[in-house]
Design an enzyme around this catalytic site. Sequence first.
Site: not given
Ligand code: NAD
Length: 315
Positions: A16-17, A38, A42, A62, A81, A111, A151, A181
């Site tokens: 993901g990002f 998964n 992403g 997953d 997520s 753990k 969420y 972010t």
């Molecule tokens: P994103 O959607 O780019 O990345 C999330 C990644 O998780 C994706 O690659 C997705 O394929 C993977 N994923 C989702 N469910 C999955 C599963 N069951 N098994 C395996 N992989 C799975 O989002 P992001 O912006 O990079 O966010 C990453 C994390 O940071 C998240 O937990 C998000 O809640 C948290 N977060 C991000 C921000 C932000 O501003 N970007 C702010 C607060 C919290």
Amino acid sequence: MGKKKSDTIVITGGAGFLGSHLCDKALALGHQVICVDNFLTGSPDNIAHLIGRPGFRFIKHDVSQDLYLTEPVQAILHFASPASPRDYLEYPIQTLKVGALGTHKMLGLAKAKKARFLLASTSEVYGDPQIHPQQETYWGHVNPVGPRGVYDEAKRYAEALSMAYHRTHGVAVRIVRIFNTFGPRMRQHDGRAVPEFISAALRNKPIPVFGQGLQTRSLCYIEDEVEGLLKLLFSKHVGPINIGNPQEHTILEIAELIKKLTRSKSRIVFKPLPTDDPKVRQPDIALAKKLLGWSPKVSLEHGLKKTIDWFRKEI
Ligand code: NAD
């Protein structure tokens, strides 16, 4: 774990990002990285440059299901997520599952491996906040049955579960509350303001602003965010700790700045405000400053310029 070069770090959501930038940084610091994703939200493109690189391994999986690893692991960074409102409204059950079951499975792995566990929590645990700026001691104002509850409550549960594993099993938990972010590798149409505005502006299409655009957000550039996350990981503080940029802007100001920086001919158009959209959002980062010696350095304008350059190449 220390900062040993040989440390193996599992990064869930690593395609993901945020996760892909964490993979880059952890590898650059000399760690071994196991990226688990998964591809729900992403993309393989985010990690294509890492495939085949020594120290990097990708597992398509997953994380709401068991994950077996034979090698020792020193840290698990649990970032899997859906994260943008558009994504978690499209995948409400997967969002709840990965926050609950995914966090449970990854805590179990931490753990078993005696590994450190960093939970990517969110400013959304504060909901539509009644105090401003938001301090870690604030318990939040969340609507559990509203559409965004999937969420917010998943992350609140994930925090509670992480603390239970910390208190009951002594897992070295770290909880970060990430505020908005932005940066390269965000998806153009994930519904978050920055990529949405930039991709509209670069195409000279209308820039969609919700409500009157008077709601505020505080945007942190990805480089700063990653630095803060790793400082917390390597620290001895359980948290929760806010990591974000306290510079607060209205959504309209952000749209106007993006229009200016892209020299776009786009018009700004106003759309109905989504349900439970937070009116204000600003981290109090006194704790991060004091405990981690961290504060963001990149200005909104500079971060936006770098992000716009990246989107220009993508489009
Ligand atoms: P994103 O959607 O780019 O990345 C999330 C990644 O998780 C994706 O690659 C997705 O394929 C993977 N994923 C989702 N469910 C999955 C599963 N069951 N098994 C395996 N992989 C799975 O989002 P992001 O912006 O990079 O966010 C990453 C994390 O940071 C998240 O937990 C998000 O809640 C948290 N977060 C991000 C921000 C932000 O501003 N970007 C702010 C607060 C919290």
